[in-house]
Each structure stands twice: as C-alpha cells, then as structure tokens.
Write a protein that holds these residues in place. Structure first.
Motif, mmCIF file in Angstrom:
data_model
loop_
_atom_site.group_PDB
_atom_site.id
_atom_site.type_symbol
_atom_site.label_atom_id
_atom_site.label_comp_id
_atom_site.label_asym_id
_atom_site.label_seq_id
_atom_site.Cartn_x
_atom_site.Cartn_y
_atom_site.Cartn_z
ATOM 1 N N ARG A 239 9.454 15.290 -4.490
ATOM 2 C CA ARG A 239 10.319 14.703 -5.598
ATOM 3 C C ARG A 239 9.571 15.030 -6.886
ATOM 4 O O ARG A 239 8.552 15.129 -7.265
ATOM 5 C CB ARG A 239 10.465 13.293 -5.566
ATOM 6 N N LEU A 240 10.468 15.473 -8.149
ATOM 7 C CA LEU A 240 9.982 15.746 -9.169
ATOM 8 C C LEU A 240 10.541 14.573 -10.409
ATOM 9 O O LEU A 240 11.601 14.324 -9.979
ATOM 10 C CB LEU A 240 10.559 17.105 -9.607
ATOM 11 N N ALA A 241 9.962 14.414 -11.438
ATOM 12 C CA ALA A 241 10.039 13.296 -12.473
ATOM 13 C C ALA A 241 10.915 14.099 -13.554
ATOM 14 O O ALA A 241 10.507 15.349 -13.852
ATOM 15 C CB ALA A 241 8.778 12.741 -12.878
ATOM 16 N N LEU B 101 5.542 10.522 -11.030
ATOM 17 C CA LEU B 101 6.717 10.229 -11.152
ATOM 18 C C LEU B 101 7.291 8.948 -12.000
ATOM 19 O O LEU B 101 8.340 8.934 -12.783
ATOM 20 C CB LEU B 101 7.512 9.713 -9.665
ATOM 21 N N CYS B 102 6.283 8.029 -11.898
ATOM 22 C CA CYS B 102 6.792 6.732 -12.852
ATOM 23 C C CYS B 102 6.180 6.735 -14.212
ATOM 24 O O CYS B 102 6.741 5.990 -14.999
ATOM 25 C CB CYS B 102 6.075 5.805 -11.955
ATOM 26 N N GLY B 103 5.074 7.372 -14.545
ATOM 27 C CA GLY B 103 4.662 7.561 -15.874
ATOM 28 C C GLY B 103 4.368 6.149 -16.438
ATOM 29 O O GLY B 103 3.889 5.315 -15.690
ATOM 30 N N ASP C 54 0.911 -1.325 0.010
ATOM 31 C CA ASP C 54 0.021 -0.042 -0.016
ATOM 32 C C ASP C 54 0.726 1.269 0.016
ATOM 33 O O ASP C 54 0.370 2.478 -0.224
ATOM 34 C CB ASP C 54 -0.984 0.052 0.950
ATOM 35 N N SER C 55 2.201 1.157 0.223
ATOM 36 C CA SER C 55 2.861 2.491 0.052
ATOM 37 C C SER C 55 3.179 2.919 -1.151
ATOM 38 O O SER C 55 3.521 3.977 -1.560
ATOM 39 C CB SER C 55 4.428 1.874 0.918
ATOM 40 N N TRP C 56 2.830 2.018 -2.382
ATOM 41 C CA TRP C 56 2.883 2.608 -3.686
ATOM 42 C C TRP C 56 1.892 3.536 -3.836
ATOM 43 O O TRP C 56 1.866 4.448 -4.689
ATOM 44 C CB TRP C 56 2.544 1.341 -4.540
ATOM 45 N N GLY C 57 0.619 3.445 -3.034
ATOM 46 C CA GLY C 57 -0.502 4.210 -3.433
ATOM 47 C C GLY C 57 -0.246 5.659 -2.637
ATOM 48 O O GLY C 57 -1.106 6.609 -3.184
ATOM 49 N N SER C 58 0.788 5.750 -2.026
ATOM 50 C CA SER C 58 0.664 7.114 -1.092
ATOM 51 C C SER C 58 1.596 8.085 -2.001
ATOM 52 O O SER C 58 2.486 7.610 -2.996
ATOM 53 C CB SER C 58 1.465 7.019 0.114
ATOM 54 N N GLY C 59 1.172 9.303 -2.063
ATOM 55 C CA GLY C 59 2.088 10.183 -2.935
ATOM 56 C C GLY C 59 1.778 10.011 -4.378
ATOM 57 O O GLY C 59 0.840 9.238 -4.671
ATOM 58 N N ASP C 60 2.616 10.780 -5.178
ATOM 59 C CA ASP C 60 2.177 10.790 -6.549
ATOM 60 C C ASP C 60 3.180 10.079 -7.465
ATOM 61 O O ASP C 60 3.934 10.228 -8.184
ATOM 62 C CB ASP C 60 2.750 12.345 -6.832
#
Lengths: 387, 321
Positions: free
Chosen positions: B134-136, A266-268, A256-262
């Motif tokens: 953090r920025l991409a 970042l990953c696209g 579930d830590s994947w779901g926190s934040g943006d």
C-alpha cells in the motif's frame, strides 16, 4: 552445509579430547535450538542464535543443586519448514540427547514440533509462537510470548488506569479473525471493570471498507473517552483520519497489529500521540531491558528485535527451571520431566519482555508493553501493563 | 437523531457520494453511447489515483515541500488533477482501442468480459510494477477541521464536493451545448444509423472513454486526499457500486447518474445511524457491518419499483444524455 557440519563435528571431537571435563556427560547440560538458520526467514534464526550466543558468553556454566554444569547449545536448522522442524527436533531429542529445547520460533514450525517434544516428554519452549495450538494439551510445551486474545484485557487496563477512560468505543473488522477476537476480548475486559454498557459504541465494518465516517459519527455521539481499534497498519491511517475529521479528539489505542508493516509511512503525522500494545519496544526501554539492548547492539551491531528479546527470556526461564529442580539425577528421562515440572511452577520470572508466570496450558501470564508513537514517529516504550 | 448528528452524517454522505457520482458518469456515458458496460472503469479510477500519486510526487520534487516550496500546495494540487486527468484519459483511450474496438461487432457478452479482463490486467500490472504494497498519497494541502456549531467539516470535504459538482456541471454543459456533445447525444439515440450520416463513431467512442477516464482520475485524486492509503484493488468495490449508481440513475442520464451517486452515498452512510436507532428502539444488537446489506437491499427495492432507474425511460423511447 555438509562441510559446516563436518567442521562442527571435528571441532566437537577436538573439544572432547582437549577438555576431559566434557568426557563425563553428566557435567554438561545440552540445550537444543531448532531454529531457521537457512530458508525463507533466516533473520529469525540469526536473532535467536545471537541471543543464545550472548547468553552463553555471559553465563557459560550453571549451578544446579550442589553441582556446576557447563552449558552446551546445539543449533539445528529447521529451514523455516514444518517437516524440517520435526526432523530437527527429533534429532536433537534422540541423537543429541538435549535436556530441553528452546524453539522453534514461528507457529508453522512450533505447532508440529510441539507434538514431537510432548510425545518424547522433553520440555520445549517456543519464544515467538502465538498460535494457541502450540501448547494446547501439551504439558511439556511452553511459550515465551503472550497469545493474541490476551491483549484485550491489557488494553482495557491501560485505558482505564493511564487514560482514565470510563466509557470506551470499539471499531473493528468483523470479517477478520484477529480484530474480531480482540475486540470482543477488550469489550469483556472493559465491561468487567466498568460494568455492562460501558463500551458505549461497538462499531464494526468489513474487510476492504475505506470509509468509516458514519461509524465515527456514532462513536463521537456516544461520548466515549477512548477508541480501541485492533486493526492492521493499512486500515489504521483511514480510521485515525476519520476520527480527526469527525471531531473525535480523544486518545486512540491499538494492538500489536499496528506495529507490523509500514504504519508511519502510511499514516504520517496523523498517528502521532496514540498508543498500542505489543511484545517489546526497543526505543525508550529502561532497566534490564535497556542493558540487554545495549549489550546486544554492541555485540552484533543491530538493535535486537522481538525474536531476540523473547529468545533471551525463554532461554533464561528454561535455565531457571533447570536450577529450580535442585539437582539432576543423570537419568535424562527423569530429568526432563523434573525440568518440565519446575518450569510450570515458576512464579514471576523477571524477563526483559515482562514478568512471566505460566498457566497450566504453558502460556505465560506476562505484562505487555504499551508503546506511544512519539513526535519523531518512533514506537517508544510508554508503560508495562499487566492483565 | 439530533439535528447536528444528522447534519454530520449528511456532510459525510455528500463527500462519499461525490466519488460514486464521478465514477458513475463514466459508466453511464459509455453505456449510453456504445451500449456496453465498461467493467474496467473501477480500475481506471485506481489507475487515476496512482497516476495522481506519481504526478504529485514529481511535482513536489520539482517545487519543493514545506516552507521551501516555490508555490503553495493548492497550485500543486490543481496541476496534479489536470495533468492526471489528461494522462488517465489516454489510459481510457488505450483501453477502448485494445479492448473494445476490435470487439465492437462481437456479441455484447464478449465486450462485457473484456472489461473484466482489462480490470484484472490493470490490477495485476500494478502489483507487478509497484510491488503490491500500500502507498500513501501525499497530502498536498493541509487538513483543517472546522467546528461549526458541533458539526465538523474539513476543508478537504468542502473542496471534494465543490470540485465534483463543478466537473459534473462542466460535463453537462459540454454535452448539451457543444457540437461534439450533440454528436454524443445523437450516438446515444442510435449508434447504427447516426454514423451513416457522417458522425465518426470511433472518434465519439474515444472521446467518451477519454472523458469518463479523466473524471475517474479526478475522483481517484480526491479520494487519495481524504483516504490516503492506495492499494491495487481499491477500484473493485468502487467500480461495482458506481455501476449500481449508473444503472440506478437511468440509462443515458448524466444528471441521473450524479443524483444516483449521491443518493447511494447517502443511503450507505445513513444506514449506520439507522441501524443504531433500530437497535435502540427494538433492543436489538445489529452491527454496523451490515451497512452494505441493508443499503443495497434498499437500492434493490427502488429498482423493483423503477426498473428503468430514477431518470431512465423504457427502451426505444427517446433517450437523452
């Protein structure tokens, strides 16, 4: 706030005068909500209150044994502070004479509040607190969500059943409590299913590392069918990139830590098609969960977050426990203990965030939701997985 | 260790070493000429990466993205690298002007902590202006992974290694062939006497900082392309490790700093499969997180046997740049 409270008090008094049925206290069940209506995180309080109001509108009365009771919800602001949480809960228990408490939400308030609830022998359920100390050695305190370590077995079962994995690799940050704990729980659970040595690569790094190419080369050489990496959203893009660049084109599973934040910002595109486990997913929900989401969205104009969904379930299971007592005596102290016992013995309560059964510690054994990051970059419901 | 596995790690090590080598050059040059450690250099690498991020976003806005783009991605990339190197050179010049020139006659320790303070100022101003999240980094060219007989190589890895080596050779040519390069070498020989014969110390110092910062910016952009998450503290550990490479290479040796940078990358990457082999041979259970512990113990051992670095010479002897 003072005027607000005054207004509520006046309205309540008016209510007492207007409806004589409320006069007889035994015909009303009071449930307390110590939630953050102001302070640093009022969104959490708003979501909790929305879910409760929606429940009250749908089920204004509850039948316990032969008698029908009117539900009365009391919201007490805990300002998202530990000391206010203690004060709010004490007020609910001693002055408002609630039968049971739903809340507080965050562990920072739920851990100290749990102490008060347990000392006053009042059943309390925290919908959202994941810290083990909330319920530890407190028979009157329960929670509505799973604990962090619980996701290890969930992920192990999912990759086995859904992805057909026989050999797994793990990549985790050894210097951070959450990933380290989860990685070890996953390893245990996976080796329990597939035998010792089935986790063919157990690679670690330390916080702040950016390059995972060497670990990934080991993982590729180990021939693993799946990679489990319980990392945070800032590290996942780098790990996923390293996997692609070193020729690891098997599925990747997260927590579930994947779901926190943006994560998607970042990953696209790199993260699309991978899975992670979490409490609840709004996109692609089915059945009762979808009905709840639609109803909530229609009422409040926004998608319910995990707090709203978990509050709905926690409230539901508490009401179920009150019904399961088979009848209330009117003696608040005895009734509270009866509710606690009934809550502890509920089996497979069908919540919208999964089926719930409590362990003796008061933590639910419930199914987690596995979401898949779809082509649009949404976290779409994929499967409900049980430990 | 099969040959494929070794080659895979070798390629990864070449890419990783490129960053160390490019950053180590900046340390090495400043150290050779001014006899001081510019500890802010790792943070200039960070600033370079963020400048690259800003420049590329502006360029992408101007030329468009995807099928509607006016020019292909690699043109934008080349322009981003050149513009960012130019802009970051000015950051280096400002650092020299504000942080080092007023302290040129101060004790060396004061100049050393100036670098630390400037580093902290750069990190915290980044948090102040950009919020610290953090920025991409935009992926200007499409990533392609080639499978050559079981070894996976990406177009970006090839580009990073080629561009880095190209920049190092260009610098080497500049220092050995041009008049300014000769002035820098002279200054490295003796920065007290050489100004007396008419070589302007301040100009040389500014030029050294500018070149070092431009190389760090190039490293920052190349880093962003392969590790697309930027954070304000990304330069700290890079700075330390590149500093190790600069010292390991030997004072005043450009080739030494480059080779030591690549060597450091090689040792770090190869430690991970090394740990695996040791685990298998001796039935141990050492985690790959011990990479840095083992890698830098090896570096320490090298320094014990070669205290002046791989290509350095004892003090007061002839110094090259």
């Amino acid at each position: 706030m003072r005027h607000g409270r005054l207004l509520i008090a006046v309205l309540l008094c008016a209510g007492l005068v207007i409806s004589p049925s409320v006069w007889a206290a035994s015909d009303v069940i009071n449930i307390g909500f110590p939630i953050p209506l102001t302070g640093d995180n009022p969104d959490v309080g708003a979501s909790s209150k929305n879910a409760a109001e929606m429940y009250l509108k749908k089920f204004p009365t509850v039948k316990v044994g032969a008698k029908t009771y009117k539900l009365n919800f009391i919201y007490e602001d805990n300002e998202f502070k530990a000391e206010s949480a203690v004060k709010a809960l004490t007020k609910l228990i001693t002055e408002e004479e609630v039968l049971a408490v739903v809340g507080p939400q965050a562990s920072a308030q739920a851990v100290p509040a749990g102490e008060i609830a347990n000392n006053n022998a009042t059943p309390m359920i925290s919908p959202w607190s994941t810290n083990p100390n909330t319920t530890l050695n407190r028979p009157y305190v329960f929670r509505g969500c799973f604990l962090d370590p619980f996701q290890g077995p969930v992920a192990a079962n999912f990759v086995t059943e859904e992805l057909g994995a026989k050999k797994a690799a793990v990549l985790y940050d050894i210097a951070s409590d959450y990933p380290k704990g989860l990685a070890e729980f996953f390893k245990q659970a996976f080796e329990k299913i597939h035998g010792p040595g089935s986790v063919v690569a157990f690679e670690s790094f330390t916080t702040g590392d950016k390059d995972f190419s060497a670990q990934m080369a080991n993982i590729v050489a180990s021939g693993a069918d799946v990679l489990f990496t319980p990392q945070y959203y800032s590290e996942v893009p780098l790990i996923v990139r390293a996997a692609k660049e070193n020729g690891f084109n098997k599925p990747i599973m997260g927590s579930d830590s994947w779901g926190s934040g943006d994560l998607m910002g970042l990953c696209g595109d790199d993260c699309k098609g991978f899975y992670f486990s979490t409490h609840y997913a709004a996109a692609g929900a089915r059945g009762a969960t979808k009905a709840f989401i639609d109803e909530y969205t229609a009422a409040f104009g926004k998608t319910p977050d995990d707090v709203a969904a978990l509050t709905w379930d926690s409230l539901g299971i508490m009401i179920q426990a009150i019904q399961n007592t088979g009848g209330l005596s009117g003696d608040l102290k005895a009734d509270r203990t009866k509710v606690k016992d009934a809550l502890a013995s509920i089996k497979d309560y069908p919540g919208i965030t999964g089926k719930m059964t409590f362990t003796p510690e008061g933590d639910p054994i419930k199914c987690a939701v596995v979401v898949k990051i779809n082509e649009q970059g949404q976290f779409a419901f994929h499967k409900s997985v049980c430990p | 260790m099969s040959l494929n596995f070794f080659m895979q790690n070798l390629i990864n090590a070449l890419q990783w070493g490129s960053f160390y080598a490019l950053i180590a050059l900046g340390y090495s040059m400043v150290y050779s000429i001014l006899m001081l450690f510019n500890f802010a250099h790792g943070d200039i690498f960070m600033v370079g990466a963020y400048i690259g991020l800003g420049v590329s976003l502006v360029l992408l806005k101007v030329v468009g993205t995807g099928a509607a783009a006016l020019v292909p991605g690699w043109v934008v990339l080349v322009a981003t690298i050149l513009i960012s190197m130019f802009l970051t050179a000015f950051v280096g010049i400002i650092v020299e002007r504000v942080g080092y020139r007023p302290l040129r006659d101060a004790p060396r320790a004061s100049a050393a902590i100036t670098g630390l303070m400037i580093g902290i100022i750069l990190e915290t101003s980044n948090i102040l202006f950009l919020g610290g999240q953090r920025l991409a980094f935009p992926q200007l060219i499409e990533s392609r992974t080639y499978n050559i007989g079981g070894i996976f190589i990406t177009n970006k890895k090839i580009m990073i290694v080629v561009v880095s080596i190209g920049l190092m050779l260009a610098l080497h040519q500049f220092v050995t062939r041009s008049r300014w390069g000769m002035a820098m070498r002279a200054m490295a020989y003796d920065f007290v006497v050489v100004p007396l014969v008419g070589v302007p110390l301040n100009t040389i110092a500014v030029m050294t900082f500018a070149i070092g910062s431009a190389l760090a910016a190039a490293a920052g952009i190349l880093f962003g392309l392969s590790y697309p998450v930027l954070d304000p503290y990304m330069g700290v550990s890079f700075g330390w490790k590149a500093f190790v490479a600069a010292i390991l290479g030997g004072r005043g040796s450009i080739m030494g700093a480059c080779i030591a940078g690549f060597m450091l990358g090689f040792i770090e990457i190869m430690t991970v499969p090394g740990i695996q082999i040791i685990n298998r041979l001796f039935a141990l259970n050492i985690g790959s997180n011990l990479r840095d512990l083992i890698a830098y113990s090896i570096v320490l051992a090298i320094l014990i046997f070669r205290p002046h670095g791989l290509f350095g010479e004892p003090y007061s002897a002839k110094l090259r740049l």
